[in-house]
Design a protein around this motif. Structure first.
Motif, PDB file in Angstrom:
ATOM      1  N   THR A 238       0.858  -1.188   0.000  1.00  0.00           N
ATOM      2  CA  THR A 238       0.000   0.000   0.000  1.00  0.00           C
ATOM      3  C   THR A 238       0.894   1.237   0.000  1.00  0.00           C
ATOM      4  OG1 THR A 238      -0.051   0.165   2.410  1.00  0.00           O
ATOM      5  CG2 THR A 238      -1.706  -1.259   1.368  1.00  0.00           C
ATOM      6  N   LYS A 239       0.310   2.380  -0.279  1.00  0.00           N
ATOM      7  CA  LYS A 239       1.086   3.621  -0.270  1.00  0.00           C
ATOM      8  C   LYS A 239       1.676   3.869   1.105  1.00  0.00           C
ATOM      9  CE  LYS A 239       0.935   8.573  -1.247  1.00  0.00           C
ATOM     10  NZ  LYS A 239       0.114   9.729  -1.656  1.00  0.00           N
ATOM     11  N   ALA A 240       0.915   3.570   2.154  1.00  0.00           N
ATOM     12  CA  ALA A 240       1.413   3.770   3.516  1.00  0.00           C
ATOM     13  C   ALA A 240       2.612   2.878   3.804  1.00  0.00           C
ATOM     14  CB  ALA A 240       0.297   3.500   4.524  1.00  0.00           C
ATOM     15  N   GLU A 241       2.570   1.647   3.311  1.00  0.00           N
ATOM     16  CA  GLU A 241       3.693   0.728   3.518  1.00  0.00           C
ATOM     17  C   GLU A 241       4.937   1.188   2.746  1.00  0.00           C
ATOM     18  OE1 GLU A 241       1.357  -3.507   4.297  1.00  0.00           O
ATOM     19  OE2 GLU A 241       1.673  -2.805   2.236  1.00  0.00           O
ATOM     20  N   ILE A 242       4.705   1.724   1.536  1.00  0.00           N
ATOM     21  CA  ILE A 242       5.821   2.245   0.753  1.00  0.00           C
ATOM     22  C   ILE A 242       6.450   3.431   1.477  1.00  0.00           C
ATOM     23  CG2 ILE A 242       6.437   3.460  -1.372  1.00  0.00           C
ATOM     24  CD1 ILE A 242       4.370   1.710  -2.825  1.00  0.00           C
ATOM     25  N   GLU A 243       5.605   4.334   1.996  1.00  0.00           N
ATOM     26  CA  GLU A 243       6.120   5.492   2.728  1.00  0.00           C
ATOM     27  C   GLU A 243       6.939   5.068   3.938  1.00  0.00           C
ATOM     28  OE1 GLU A 243       2.618   8.797   1.708  1.00  0.00           O
ATOM     29  OE2 GLU A 243       2.526   7.602   3.553  1.00  0.00           O
ATOM     30  N   GLN A 244       6.448   4.071   4.681  1.00  0.00           N
ATOM     31  CA  GLN A 244       7.152   3.618   5.870  1.00  0.00           C
ATOM     32  C   GLN A 244       8.525   3.047   5.521  1.00  0.00           C
ATOM     33  OE1 GLN A 244       6.406   3.985   9.079  1.00  0.00           O
ATOM     34  NE2 GLN A 244       8.359   2.981   9.580  1.00  0.00           N
ATOM     35  N   ARG A 245       8.581   2.215   4.489  1.00  0.00           N
ATOM     36  CA  ARG A 245       9.854   1.617   4.099  1.00  0.00           C
ATOM     37  C   ARG A 245      10.806   2.675   3.546  1.00  0.00           C
ATOM     38  NH1 ARG A 245      14.142  -1.014   4.996  1.00  0.00           N
ATOM     39  NH2 ARG A 245      15.032  -2.210   3.271  1.00  0.00           N
ATOM     40  N   LEU A 246      10.276   3.649   2.791  1.00  0.00           N
ATOM     41  CA  LEU A 246      11.109   4.731   2.284  1.00  0.00           C
ATOM     42  C   LEU A 246      11.739   5.520   3.426  1.00  0.00           C
ATOM     43  CD1 LEU A 246       9.004   6.116  -0.710  1.00  0.00           C
ATOM     44  CD2 LEU A 246      11.312   5.161  -0.853  1.00  0.00           C
ATOM     45  N   ARG A 256      16.816  10.075  -1.782  1.00  0.00           N
ATOM     46  CA  ARG A 256      15.473   9.664  -2.222  1.00  0.00           C
ATOM     47  C   ARG A 256      15.553   8.792  -3.476  1.00  0.00           C
ATOM     48  NH1 ARG A 256      11.604  13.101   0.507  1.00  0.00           N
ATOM     49  NH2 ARG A 256      12.795  14.648   1.694  1.00  0.00           N
ATOM     50  N   SER A 257      16.451   9.151  -4.388  1.00  0.00           N
ATOM     51  CA  SER A 257      16.600   8.346  -5.604  1.00  0.00           C
ATOM     52  C   SER A 257      17.121   6.951  -5.275  1.00  0.00           C
ATOM     53  CB  SER A 257      17.541   9.051  -6.576  1.00  0.00           C
ATOM     54  OG  SER A 257      17.747   8.259  -7.720  1.00  0.00           O
ATOM     55  N   GLN A 258      18.140   6.872  -4.414  1.00  0.00           N
ATOM     56  CA  GLN A 258      18.709   5.574  -4.040  1.00  0.00           C
ATOM     57  C   GLN A 258      17.686   4.720  -3.298  1.00  0.00           C
ATOM     58  OE1 GLN A 258      21.953   7.196  -1.811  1.00  0.00           O
ATOM     59  NE2 GLN A 258      23.413   6.988  -3.492  1.00  0.00           N
ATOM     60  N   ALA A 259      16.939   5.346  -2.385  1.00  0.00           N
ATOM     61  CA  ALA A 259      15.932   4.607  -1.636  1.00  0.00           C
ATOM     62  C   ALA A 259      14.833   4.089  -2.557  1.00  0.00           C
ATOM     63  CB  ALA A 259      15.332   5.499  -0.545  1.00  0.00           C
ATOM     64  N   SER A 260      14.466   4.905  -3.552  1.00  0.00           N
ATOM     65  CA  SER A 260      13.420   4.493  -4.496  1.00  0.00           C
ATOM     66  C   SER A 260      13.888   3.318  -5.335  1.00  0.00           C
ATOM     67  CB  SER A 260      13.042   5.669  -5.405  1.00  0.00           C
ATOM     68  OG  SER A 260      12.548   6.751  -4.647  1.00  0.00           O
ATOM     69  N   ARG A 261      15.136   3.369  -5.776  1.00  0.00           N
ATOM     70  CA  ARG A 261      15.674   2.272  -6.577  1.00  0.00           C
ATOM     71  C   ARG A 261      15.733   0.976  -5.767  1.00  0.00           C
ATOM     72  NH1 ARG A 261      19.835   4.608  -8.175  1.00  0.00           N
ATOM     73  NH2 ARG A 261      21.346   3.895  -6.639  1.00  0.00           N
ATOM     74  N   GLN A 262      16.198   1.072  -4.510  1.00  0.00           N
ATOM     75  CA  GLN A 262      16.294  -0.134  -3.693  1.00  0.00           C
ATOM     76  C   GLN A 262      14.920  -0.725  -3.422  1.00  0.00           C
ATOM     77  OE1 GLN A 262      19.057  -0.217  -0.454  1.00  0.00           O
ATOM     78  NE2 GLN A 262      17.739  -1.512   0.813  1.00  0.00           N
ATOM     79  N   LEU A 263      13.946   0.130  -3.109  1.00  0.00           N
ATOM     80  CA  LEU A 263      12.606  -0.382  -2.808  1.00  0.00           C
ATOM     81  C   LEU A 263      11.966  -0.979  -4.059  1.00  0.00           C
ATOM     82  CD1 LEU A 263      10.515  -0.850  -0.679  1.00  0.00           C
ATOM     83  CD2 LEU A 263       9.670   1.494  -1.001  1.00  0.00           C
ATOM     84  N   ILE A 277       6.317   9.140  -4.671  1.00  0.00           N
ATOM     85  CA  ILE A 277       5.922   9.119  -3.251  1.00  0.00           C
ATOM     86  C   ILE A 277       7.059   9.677  -2.396  1.00  0.00           C
ATOM     87  CG2 ILE A 277       5.300   7.623  -1.317  1.00  0.00           C
ATOM     88  CD1 ILE A 277       3.999   5.739  -3.361  1.00  0.00           C
ATOM     89  N   ALA A 278       8.309   9.334  -2.772  1.00  0.00           N
ATOM     90  CA  ALA A 278       9.474   9.740  -1.988  1.00  0.00           C
ATOM     91  C   ALA A 278       9.611  11.260  -1.935  1.00  0.00           C
ATOM     92  CB  ALA A 278      10.739   9.098  -2.546  1.00  0.00           C
ATOM     93  N   VAL A 279       9.394  11.932  -3.064  1.00  0.00           N
ATOM     94  CA  VAL A 279       9.599  13.378  -3.089  1.00  0.00           C
ATOM     95  C   VAL A 279       8.555  14.110  -2.257  1.00  0.00           C
ATOM     96  CG1 VAL A 279      10.755  13.352  -5.320  1.00  0.00           C
ATOM     97  CG2 VAL A 279       8.281  13.630  -5.243  1.00  0.00           C
ATOM     98  N   GLU A 280       7.453  13.443  -1.944  1.00  0.00           N
ATOM     99  CA  GLU A 280       6.411  14.073  -1.132  1.00  0.00           C
ATOM    100  C   GLU A 280       6.656  13.910   0.360  1.00  0.00           C
ATOM    101  OE1 GLU A 280       2.848  12.218  -2.470  1.00  0.00           O
ATOM    102  OE2 GLU A 280       2.953  13.080  -4.500  1.00  0.00           O
ATOM    103  N   LEU A 281       7.631  13.049   0.714  1.00  0.00           N
ATOM    104  CA  LEU A 281       7.891  12.797   2.135  1.00  0.00           C
ATOM    105  C   LEU A 281       8.650  13.984   2.747  1.00  0.00           C
ATOM    106  CD1 LEU A 281       9.061   9.066   2.013  1.00  0.00           C
ATOM    107  CD2 LEU A 281       6.865   9.934   2.848  1.00  0.00           C
ATOM    108  N   PRO A 282       8.469  14.210   4.036  1.00  0.00           N
ATOM    109  CA  PRO A 282       9.234  15.280   4.708  1.00  0.00           C
ATOM    110  C   PRO A 282      10.684  14.879   4.839  1.00  0.00           C
ATOM    111  CG  PRO A 282       7.965  14.013   6.310  1.00  0.00           C
ATOM    112  CD  PRO A 282       7.521  13.544   4.956  1.00  0.00           C
TER     113      PRO A 282
END
Length: 284
Positions: A238-246, A256-263, A277-282
């Motif tokens: 889910t989007k919430a799960e993606i945000e948590q892992r990011l 953010r780019s590295q985290a997105s690639r790994q996920l 989703i990553a760029v929207e995170l604080p």
């Protein structure tokens, strides 16, 4: 041996990683007939040469003086001299000095010949009980900082068997850092003192390794063989799960780019989708 241009030959000579009985006849012959031996530590290599009654002169060549020695050695080779390169143990260039000299010789069209010998990478793989191929060799991890965190994050999602070198005083820290990014039941073989009197191959899980070496102080140089991450079907998060892992990955030091690639590699989700989703995170 000289080539048609009058160049000598650079011999990359493997030496024992512990047991002197692993010295090959060809290595002894090469060291005896070379004009000079470029050695990582001349005192250490001097003991080896004395044991085999080799009287060839030595020249130091190590991580702190290779820039100075490189032109000296290539000049000798271009004058037709035969140079044998050795490290303190194993094959030169494998987590030891040597690559730069080989590269310079290749560029200068100077012949390079390997005299194979023992190496801890292959020795550890063979006794680990883990799949020996495919594998990836990372040598020594960076000791600290972002480079270390990023490499451990990459290792955590590597599907091939992984081989690392580690010093005894850093072993527990490395096991704990690996555990922070991997499941505790990831299989590992911790080999030490390979080919020597107190050779040991400890096998178990990461959690068990941490417990074992907390109770038993690490001794000797280690070669770690770690099982790759099992291949699993792509996960649907889910989007919430993606945000948590990011957030977890960002807090570990990834961009953010590295985290997105790994996920994306971990889950099979689109990297573009995850990055949006990553760029929207604080900031973390």
């Amino acid at each position: 041996m000289t080539d048609s241009n009058g160049n000598g030959t650079l011999y990359i000579v493997g030496t024992p990683i512990g047991n002197l009985g692993d010295m090959t006849f060809r290595a002894i012959d090469t060291l005896q007939h070379a004009d000079v031996i470029a050695a990582e530590d001349t005192r250490h290599t001097g003991k080896l040469l004395h044991h085999f009654q080799i009287q060839t002169p030595q020249m130091s060549y190590h991580a702190h003086n290779w820039r100075k020695r490189l032109p000296e050695l290539t000049t000798l080779l271009q004058r037709g001299k035969q140079v044998a390169l050795v490290s303190d143990a194993g094959m030169p260039g494998i987590s030891d000095p040597g690559f730069e000299l080989v590269e310079a010789c290749v560029e200068a069209d100077i012949p390079v010949v390997a005299i194979p010998g023992a190496t801890a990478v292959v020795t550890a793989l063979c006794v680990s009980g883990l799949p020996p191929q495919p594998f990836v060799f990372e040598g020594f991890l960076p000791t600290k900082g972002r480079d270390r965190r990023e490499l451990i994050n990459q290792i955590a999602i590597e599907h091939r068997t992984i081989v690392l070198y580690e010093a005894p005083h850093r072993l527990l820290t490395t096991l704990q850092d690996l555990r922070s990014q991997m499941a505790g039941d990831r299989r590992i073989a911790a080999t030490r003192e390979l080919t020597k009197q107190f050779e040991e191959a400890w096998r178990g899980t990461l959690d068990e390794a941490i417990a074992h070496y907390t109770d038993h102080a690490p001794k000797g140089e280690f070669t770690l063989v770690i099982a790759g991450q099992p291949s699993e079907p792509a996960q649907t998060l889910t989007k919430a799960e993606i945000e948590q892992r990011l957030l977890e990955l960002l807090r570990s030091g990834l961009s953010r780019s590295q985290a997105s690639r790994q996920l994306a590699q971990e889950t099979g989700h689109s990297k573009r989708e995850i990055y949006q989703i990553a760029v929207e995170l604080p900031d973390v």
